[in-house]
Design a protein around this motif. Structure first.
Motif, mmCIF file in Angstrom:
data_model
loop_
_atom_site.group_PDB
_atom_site.id
_atom_site.type_symbol
_atom_site.label_atom_id
_atom_site.label_comp_id
_atom_site.label_asym_id
_atom_site.label_seq_id
_atom_site.Cartn_x
_atom_site.Cartn_y
_atom_site.Cartn_z
ATOM 1 N N ASP A 58 6.867 2.550 -11.178
ATOM 2 C CA ASP A 58 7.516 2.951 -10.182
ATOM 3 C C ASP A 58 7.682 1.893 -8.916
ATOM 4 O O ASP A 58 8.803 1.543 -8.396
ATOM 5 C CB ASP A 58 6.733 4.153 -9.485
ATOM 6 C CG ASP A 58 7.523 4.893 -8.415
ATOM 7 O OD1 ASP A 58 8.051 4.368 -7.564
ATOM 8 O OD2 ASP A 58 7.488 6.020 -8.284
ATOM 9 N N VAL A 59 6.437 1.091 -8.701
ATOM 10 C CA VAL A 59 6.262 0.178 -7.626
ATOM 11 C C VAL A 59 7.169 -1.163 -7.928
ATOM 12 O O VAL A 59 7.885 -1.461 -7.239
ATOM 13 C CB VAL A 59 4.801 -0.384 -7.520
ATOM 14 C CG1 VAL A 59 4.842 -1.479 -6.672
ATOM 15 C CG2 VAL A 59 3.952 0.869 -7.138
ATOM 16 N N GLU B 117 0.953 -1.150 0.003
ATOM 17 C CA GLU B 117 0.085 -0.080 0.131
ATOM 18 C C GLU B 117 0.784 1.229 0.075
ATOM 19 O O GLU B 117 0.563 2.164 -0.790
ATOM 20 C CB GLU B 117 -1.145 -0.046 1.333
ATOM 21 C CG GLU B 117 -2.055 1.205 1.228
ATOM 22 C CD GLU B 117 -2.896 1.073 2.312
ATOM 23 O OE1 GLU B 117 -3.720 2.127 2.752
ATOM 24 O OE2 GLU B 117 -2.909 -0.133 2.933
ATOM 25 N N ARG B 118 1.795 1.343 0.713
ATOM 26 C CA ARG B 118 2.654 2.566 0.603
ATOM 27 C C ARG B 118 3.387 2.718 -0.632
ATOM 28 O O ARG B 118 3.521 3.940 -0.816
ATOM 29 C CB ARG B 118 3.875 2.346 1.961
ATOM 30 C CG ARG B 118 2.934 2.806 3.581
ATOM 31 C CD ARG B 118 4.050 2.883 4.425
ATOM 32 N NE ARG B 118 4.912 1.565 4.690
ATOM 33 C CZ ARG B 118 5.619 1.451 5.570
ATOM 34 N NH1 ARG B 118 6.061 2.274 6.659
ATOM 35 N NH2 ARG B 118 6.278 0.175 5.647
ATOM 36 N N LEU B 119 3.908 1.545 -1.086
ATOM 37 C CA LEU B 119 4.471 1.997 -2.364
ATOM 38 C C LEU B 119 3.534 2.322 -3.456
ATOM 39 O O LEU B 119 3.894 3.343 -4.168
ATOM 40 C CB LEU B 119 5.161 0.617 -2.664
ATOM 41 C CG LEU B 119 6.350 -0.158 -2.107
ATOM 42 C CD1 LEU B 119 6.675 -1.360 -2.791
ATOM 43 C CD2 LEU B 119 7.684 0.728 -2.347
ATOM 44 N N VAL B 120 2.386 1.899 -3.491
ATOM 45 C CA VAL B 120 1.586 2.387 -4.365
ATOM 46 C C VAL B 120 0.996 3.815 -4.077
ATOM 47 O O VAL B 120 0.747 4.455 -5.116
ATOM 48 C CB VAL B 120 0.126 1.268 -4.033
ATOM 49 C CG1 VAL B 120 -0.676 1.974 -5.163
ATOM 50 C CG2 VAL B 120 0.573 -0.073 -4.607
ATOM 51 N N ARG C 80 3.941 10.312 -7.039
ATOM 52 C CA ARG C 80 4.814 10.757 -8.177
ATOM 53 C C ARG C 80 4.278 11.005 -9.354
ATOM 54 O O ARG C 80 4.923 11.727 -10.412
ATOM 55 C CB ARG C 80 6.285 9.949 -7.948
ATOM 56 C CG ARG C 80 6.963 10.113 -6.574
ATOM 57 C CD ARG C 80 8.246 9.379 -6.468
ATOM 58 N NE ARG C 80 7.813 8.012 -6.275
ATOM 59 C CZ ARG C 80 8.024 7.360 -5.217
ATOM 60 N NH1 ARG C 80 8.062 8.032 -4.122
ATOM 61 N NH2 ARG C 80 7.995 5.994 -5.017
ATOM 62 N N ALA C 81 3.624 9.938 -9.795
ATOM 63 C CA ALA C 81 3.323 9.862 -11.220
ATOM 64 C C ALA C 81 2.487 11.006 -11.445
ATOM 65 O O ALA C 81 2.611 11.598 -12.615
ATOM 66 C CB ALA C 81 2.353 8.664 -11.453
#
Length: 471
Positions: free
Chosen positions: A354-355, A120-123, A129-130
């Motif tokens: 990114d993830v 979840e935090r990565l997403v 950022r995206a």
């Protein structure tokens, strides 16, 4: 539903509007700020909600007013029956795995992992950022972001066998989820009215996509070790089919994983038949006690069209999948994809990339594997203890589901209803058969929320089965 200050203001204003005449002007924003002790932003949010609901209308520079109530009357859409005619493919009911359950039930029906198993935090960070990048305002290439194409190619390339050429980034086409990819592949590689060999049981979404395209399905029996290669060979010879849709690793719903021998013999048949294997590697990230080995990794002759999705392992909100194909097949699939959707959201592609390129992504997958194993074992143990008349042929080495055979004569529809009445939602196995079911089954997801309730769910299933077998 999440309660906040704006919801409180909406509720209060709706009470006021209920007694106000049409056209009455609402108090000013300043007055509402004072009345509800809220910020102007919160008040404006509440007013926008009421506008969206059609309760009030906003007149810039003048104010907000109660809408006149319209007299309700029944709609008559009968004319559309003649205009539309008989549907070519009758749309099915909402599949069980897509149902959104109430919060107070035990949900074993879903096709997705619980959010606590996802990065979840990565997403969240990736989406932020995206949204700040050029991806938010620019059109991506039709086949996908080059960096994301390269990632899918390298992932499959890492598994390629000795002497097999790795796929090139240009072989990859990015799709907005696997369902879109399946539809495009079936249209391009098989075609309406033509036969497609398909495992039975198999993924309900593939059955749906094939039916929508108009493909003629040819079921191939498939058990805990996959299909019998002789059955596959006979079906190719009998039907003249030029494609076989399969899930060689942790199949949905059975959890089957093909042995190297089965995989080799099926691939030999595909090559000899001058045909395609459409490989759905849906569970690539869900290995538990075994690692998936894609059949596409042993093919460089263009016989395998490979599909891998990130939707289940990254986030249901990031619907991104990659299709890898070579030669003219790739060009046909690409052309179909462009005609269908032109391109995939650059923001979602950038977030997915990114993830999966963060070092923490691999850590997340290792954690996921550790979490899935005890959930799977807990549900299997609960079924053995509380539902001895149910049969699980094999505990899968990966994936998200247990495939449960029920006693002969079980009325599965009634069982599902009884379980839901008792607060447990399960999925009837009938939806995973491309033809008539060969027996009563349930598909139970062990990756959903609240695994501690698995024993309670098993007892509920046992009680429903007992009532089912009664007079």
């Amino acid at each position: 539903m999440y309660e906040d200050s704006s919801a409180r203001i909406v509720a209060g204003l709706r009470e006021w509007i209920a007694t106000a005449p049409p056209g009455a002007k609402l108090p000013s924003t300043r007055a509402l700020v004072a009345q509800y002790a809220a910020s102007p932003v919160t008040v404006q949010k509440a007013l926008r909600t009421l506008v969206t609901q059609g309760t009030v209308e906003s007149r810039p520079g003048v104010g907000t007013f109660v809408r006149a109530t319209r007299v309700a009357r029944p709609h008559d859409y009968g004319w559309q029956t003649a205009a539309l005619g008989t549907p070519v493919h009758r749309a099915p009911h909402l599949p069980a795995p897509l149902r959104s359950p109430p919060n107070d039930v035990i949900a074993l029906h879903s096709g997705y992992p619980d959010r606590e198993l996802l990065p979840e935090r990565l997403v969240r960070a990736a989406l932020t950022r995206a949204a700040r990048s050029d991806a938010a305002i620019s059109r991506p290439p039709a086949a996908g972001l080059p960096e994301l194409q390269a990632w899918f190619a390298s992932e499959l390339g890492a598994a390629t066998t000795m002497g097999t050429a790795s796929p090139a980034p240009s072989d990859v086409i990015i799709f907005p989820g696997s369902q879109s990819g399946l539809s495009s592949v079936f249209r391009s590689v098989v075609g309406a009215g033509r036969p497609l060999l398909i495992e039975s049981p198999t993924y309900w979404g593939a059955i749906l996509a094939a039916n929508q395209v108009g493909v003629r399905l040819v079921p191939i029996p498939s058990g805990i070790h996959g299909p019998d290669p002789d059955d596959v060979a006979r079906a190719f010879h009998r039907t003249g089919a030029r494609a076989f849709y399969a899930q060689p690793n942790f199949a949905n719903p059975t959890g089957a994983r093909w042995s190297s021998t089965v995989a080799g013999r099926v691939m030999d048949t595909v090559r000899q038949s001058g045909a395609f294997l459409i490989e759905d590697d849906w569970a690539h990230d869900f290995g538990i006690t075994a690692d998936p080995v894609p059949l596409a990794a042993r093919d460089d002759g263009g016989h395998v069209v490979y599909l891998r999705s990130l939707t289940k392992s990254v986030s249901p909100a990031v619907r991104i999948a990659g299709v890898i194909a070579r030669g003219p097949a790739r060009e046909r699939i690409h052309a179909d994809a462009q005609a269908e959707s032109m391109y995939v959201s650059g923001v979602l592609q950038a977030a997915a990339l990114d993830v999966v390129t963060q070092p923490a992504w691999r850590t997340s997958l290792r954690t996921l594997r550790r979490e899935l194993a005890p959930r799977r074992d807990l549900l299997a143990r609960a079924l053995r203890e509380h539902v001895p008349t149910a049969y699980v042929a094999a505990v899968p080495q990966g994936g998200l589901n247990l495939w449960v055979r029920l006693p002969d004569g079980t009325d599965v529809a009634r069982l599902v209803r009884d379980c839901e009445t008792a607060g447990v939602i399960v999925a009837s196995g009938d939806e995973w058969f491309p033809a008539e079911p060969t027996g009563p089954h349930l598909r139970l997801n062990y990756s959903g929320p609240n695994p501690g309730a698995f024993p309670t769910a098993a007892r509920t299933i046992a009680e429903a089965l007992e009532r089912n077998s009664g007079p």
